[in-house]
Design a protein around this motif. Structure first.
Motif, short mmCIF file in Angstrom:
data_model
loop_
_atom_site.label_atom_id
_atom_site.label_comp_id
_atom_site.label_asym_id
_atom_site.label_seq_id
_atom_site.Cartn_x
_atom_site.Cartn_y
_atom_site.Cartn_z
N GLY A 23 62.27 -26.63 23.47
CA GLY A 23 61.55 -26.88 22.23
C GLY A 23 60.05 -26.83 22.45
N GLN A 24 59.32 -26.71 21.36
CA GLN A 24 57.87 -26.74 21.39
C GLN A 24 57.38 -28.13 20.96
OE1 GLN A 24 55.74 -24.61 22.44
NE2 GLN A 24 56.76 -22.61 22.47
N PRO A 25 56.22 -28.58 21.45
CA PRO A 25 55.66 -29.83 20.97
C PRO A 25 55.53 -29.88 19.45
CG PRO A 25 54.50 -29.13 22.93
CD PRO A 25 55.44 -27.99 22.56
N SER A 26 55.28 -28.72 18.84
CA SER A 26 55.14 -28.66 17.38
C SER A 26 56.42 -29.06 16.66
CB SER A 26 54.74 -27.25 16.95
OG SER A 26 55.72 -26.30 17.34
N GLU A 27 57.55 -29.00 17.39
CA GLU A 27 58.83 -29.38 16.79
C GLU A 27 59.14 -30.86 16.97
OE1 GLU A 27 61.66 -25.58 17.12
OE2 GLU A 27 60.79 -26.10 19.08
N MET A 75 60.80 -18.92 21.83
CA MET A 75 60.36 -18.69 23.19
C MET A 75 61.57 -18.39 24.04
SD MET A 75 58.04 -21.17 25.55
CE MET A 75 59.29 -22.43 25.57
N GLU A 76 61.74 -17.17 24.45
CA GLU A 76 62.93 -16.75 25.17
C GLU A 76 62.81 -16.94 26.67
OE1 GLU A 76 65.21 -13.93 23.78
OE2 GLU A 76 64.85 -14.57 21.78
N TRP A 132 58.53 -27.81 26.10
CA TRP A 132 57.60 -27.04 26.93
C TRP A 132 56.23 -27.71 26.94
CZ3 TRP A 132 57.30 -24.35 30.92
CH2 TRP A 132 56.33 -23.38 31.16
N THR A 133 55.99 -28.56 27.93
CA THR A 133 54.75 -29.30 28.08
C THR A 133 54.20 -29.09 29.49
OG1 THR A 133 55.68 -31.34 28.99
CG2 THR A 133 55.77 -31.07 26.58
N PRO A 134 52.95 -29.49 29.76
CA PRO A 134 52.38 -29.30 31.09
C PRO A 134 53.16 -30.00 32.21
CG PRO A 134 50.63 -29.72 29.53
CD PRO A 134 51.92 -29.95 28.80
N LEU A 135 53.90 -31.05 31.87
CA LEU A 135 54.67 -31.75 32.89
C LEU A 135 55.74 -30.85 33.51
CD1 LEU A 135 54.91 -34.56 34.20
CD2 LEU A 135 56.63 -35.13 32.46
N ILE A 136 56.18 -29.83 32.77
CA ILE A 136 57.27 -28.96 33.26
C ILE A 136 56.80 -28.04 34.39
CG2 ILE A 136 59.04 -27.31 32.59
CD1 ILE A 136 59.27 -30.30 31.51
N PRO A 137 55.77 -27.19 34.20
CA PRO A 137 55.33 -26.37 35.33
C PRO A 137 54.67 -27.18 36.44
CG PRO A 137 53.87 -26.07 33.45
CD PRO A 137 55.05 -26.85 32.95
#
Length: 285
Positions: free
Chosen positions: A250-254, A1-2, A224-229
């Motif tokens: 990072g992604q939640p999947s990681e 994710m760039e 990158w989770t909903p808390l960020i935006p």
């Protein structure tokens, strides 16, 4: 994710945020993640399990064979989507809507889980709030209280309610943060609660070690989770996570697989420890 770009129509104005509104939407589990029945027959309880890191942990648990109860505040659409994804893994899901700042709700949530599934084996304290400010003088008493009650008091409420139901070999996993170790000039109160979670994890692990109930934690970096935006905008959102060595959030999947590791026998000789998943940032502890 760039790059992370949030459309105007998708701007989030309240916490903890809605995952279905995010652009791009977070990745919860890798397509090639194969479960191996590490948690078959177990029951997991996850706060903030409707989205983000909590959802990733819940979906990974389900793919490993666990039934899952997820606690969420008011994000019905995200919770229902997560419920469907958990059931698609061939296991059961219980949705528990309510505010973990309320100790009585926390007790009811644990009791409903026991009544529904008959037991509890994996407890994940994960839900959190944050209110970025540039100076300590700008931290309001109201936000300070919300942050501490949500991020650390609730961990006590839920653990107290769950302990009597946990048996030898069961586990507790707490979500702390990289900010507990390096601090954060614009999240002083949030980072303070995350530091408290580290001490809570270490202290509770010693208390429960004689019962062979293990207590560990995960310290994510920028994920990158909903808390960020829901808490950042403009350049802060656009550049989120780009300052770590790996150069991206990072992604939640990681993060989810770390919860499987700590919940399963793979980590049977670990308690009182913290796993750091932060894109390469070197920190102490």
């Amino acid at each position: 994710m760039e790059n992370i770009k949030v459309k105007e129509s998708e701007a989030q104005t309240r916490q903890p945020g809605d995952q279905f509104k995010m652009n791009p939407e977070p990745l919860t589990i890798r397509k090639n993640y194969r479960g191996s029945n590490k948690l078959t027959g177990k029951v997991a309880f996850v706060t903030g399990g409707d989205s983000g890191i909590g959802k990733s942990a819940a979906i990974h648990f389900a793919r490993e064979g666990a039934n899952v109860a997820i606690v969420y505040l008011n994000e019905d659409k995200d919770a229902e989507a997560t419920e469907n994804e958990i059931k698609a893994e061939g296991v059961k899901c219980l949705l528990l809507k309510g505010d973990i700042k309320d100790e009585e709700f926390c007790k009811r949530a644990i009791n409903k889980t026991i009544a529904h599934f008959g037991k509890l084996n994996i407890l994940v304290n994960n839900a959190a709030m944050q209110f970025p400010t540039e100076a300590i003088e700008n931290i309001t008493s109201e936000n300070l209280h919300k942050t501490f009650v949500t991020n650390i008091y609730a961990y006590f409420y839920i653990a107290k309610a769950a302990i009597s139901h946990l048996q030898k070999g069961d586990t507790i996993i707490n979500t702390t943060s990289v900010t507990a170790y390096r601090g954060s000039e614009h999240l002083i109160d949030y980072a303070s609660t995350k530091g408290a979670i580290v001490s809570f994890t270490r202290s509770l692990s010693k208390s429960l070690a004689p019962k062979n109930i293990r207590v560990n934690a995960v310290a994510p970096g920028p994920i990158w989770t909903p808390l960020i935006p829901a808490t950042f905008s403009g350049d802060d959102l656009e550049n989120f996570g780009k300052d770590v060595p790996l150069g991206r959030p990072g992604q939640p999947s990681e993060v989810g697989p770390a919860y499987v590791f700590l919940a399963s026998e793979d980590s049977s000789y670990m308690t009182g420890q913290v796993i750091h998943i932060n894109g390469g940032e070197i920190i102490g502890g």
